[in-house]
Scaffold this motif. Structure first.
Motif, mmCIF file in Angstrom:
data_model
loop_
_atom_site.group_PDB
_atom_site.id
_atom_site.type_symbol
_atom_site.label_atom_id
_atom_site.label_comp_id
_atom_site.label_asym_id
_atom_site.label_seq_id
_atom_site.Cartn_x
_atom_site.Cartn_y
_atom_site.Cartn_z
ATOM 1 N N CYS A 109 -32.077 136.557 -5.609
ATOM 2 C CA CYS A 109 -31.879 136.109 -6.990
ATOM 3 C C CYS A 109 -31.405 137.286 -7.837
ATOM 4 N N PHE A 111 -31.889 137.858 -10.825
ATOM 5 C CA PHE A 111 -32.861 138.276 -11.848
ATOM 6 C C PHE A 111 -34.145 138.845 -11.239
ATOM 7 N N CYS A 112 -34.835 138.035 -10.414
ATOM 8 C CA CYS A 112 -36.137 138.482 -9.903
ATOM 9 C C CYS A 112 -36.031 139.118 -8.519
ATOM 10 N N CYS A 157 -32.429 132.001 -8.697
ATOM 11 C CA CYS A 157 -33.442 131.044 -8.251
ATOM 12 C C CYS A 157 -33.763 130.055 -9.364
ATOM 13 N N CYS A 160 -35.877 131.373 -12.439
ATOM 14 C CA CYS A 160 -35.125 132.233 -13.353
ATOM 15 C C CYS A 160 -34.077 131.418 -14.114
#
Ligand SMILES: [Zn+2]
Length: 180
Positions: A109, A111-112, A157, A160
């Motif tokens: 992902c 972001f995370c 994901c 997010c």
């Protein structure tokens, strides 16, 4: 006893009849060789859909379309099978899902940084992060733009994607914590 035996026999016969008919139909629908233009080389190639897999998965839920063979294999067997988008064996969203599932696998992902697992792709559809800085769902990307999306968008994901969407729609409700 004989009655029960007869009923069971009839039921089994009916099940076999419908089972065979189902697979014959699936074979007709998904089977046979098809000519596609390989997105990687721009040249024509002959491919075959994995009929058994398509038939079995469509029995239990979402049809999973994969290639059984391609002229270019085994040299390039690990290709993303993006040419599936050119086939007419299944509804568009099904083909898009089959192609994107392969694309997400092994990616993280944006972001995370969590890796995508097989189950994430079915229950919570992951999203895409566009160069414009927003996240979009698969369904919002037209089939003709999927190849470009895979080249320029980043995987995101589900969690997010929801967080980002909320942030964009209600920026006033999101409190940025100061960095200590
Ligand atoms: Zn994430």
């Amino acid at each position: 006893m004989t009655v029960a035996y007869t009923i069971v026999t009839v039921l089994v016969a009916v099940a076999i009849y419908f089972g065979v008919r189902y697979f014959v139909r699936a074979g007709r629908k998904f089977g046979g060789s098809r000519v596609i233009v390989c997105p990687e080389t721009g040249k024509q190639a002959m491919v075959e859909v994995d009929t058994r897999r398509a038939a079995l998965t469509s029995l239990v839920g979402q049809t999973d379309i994969r290639l059984e063979s391609c002229w270019r294999w085994p040299l390039r067997e690990d290709c993303g099978q993006e040419c599936l988008l050119q086939l007419d064996v299944a509804p568009e969203d099904c083909l898009v899902r089959s192609v994107l599932t392969k694309w997400y696998r092994g990616k993280k992902c944006a972001f995370c940084e969590r890796s995508f697992e097989e189950t994430d792709l079915i229950d919570h559809k992951p999203a895409l992060f566009t160069p414009e800085g927003i996240t979009v769902e698969w369904a919002e990307v037209p089939i003709s733009a999927i190849n470009e999306a895979m080249a320029t968008y980043q995987p995101v994901c589900w969690n997010c994607h929801i967080a980002q969407t909320f942030y964009h729609e209600h920026p006033d409700l999101v409190v940025e914590r100061p960095v200590m």
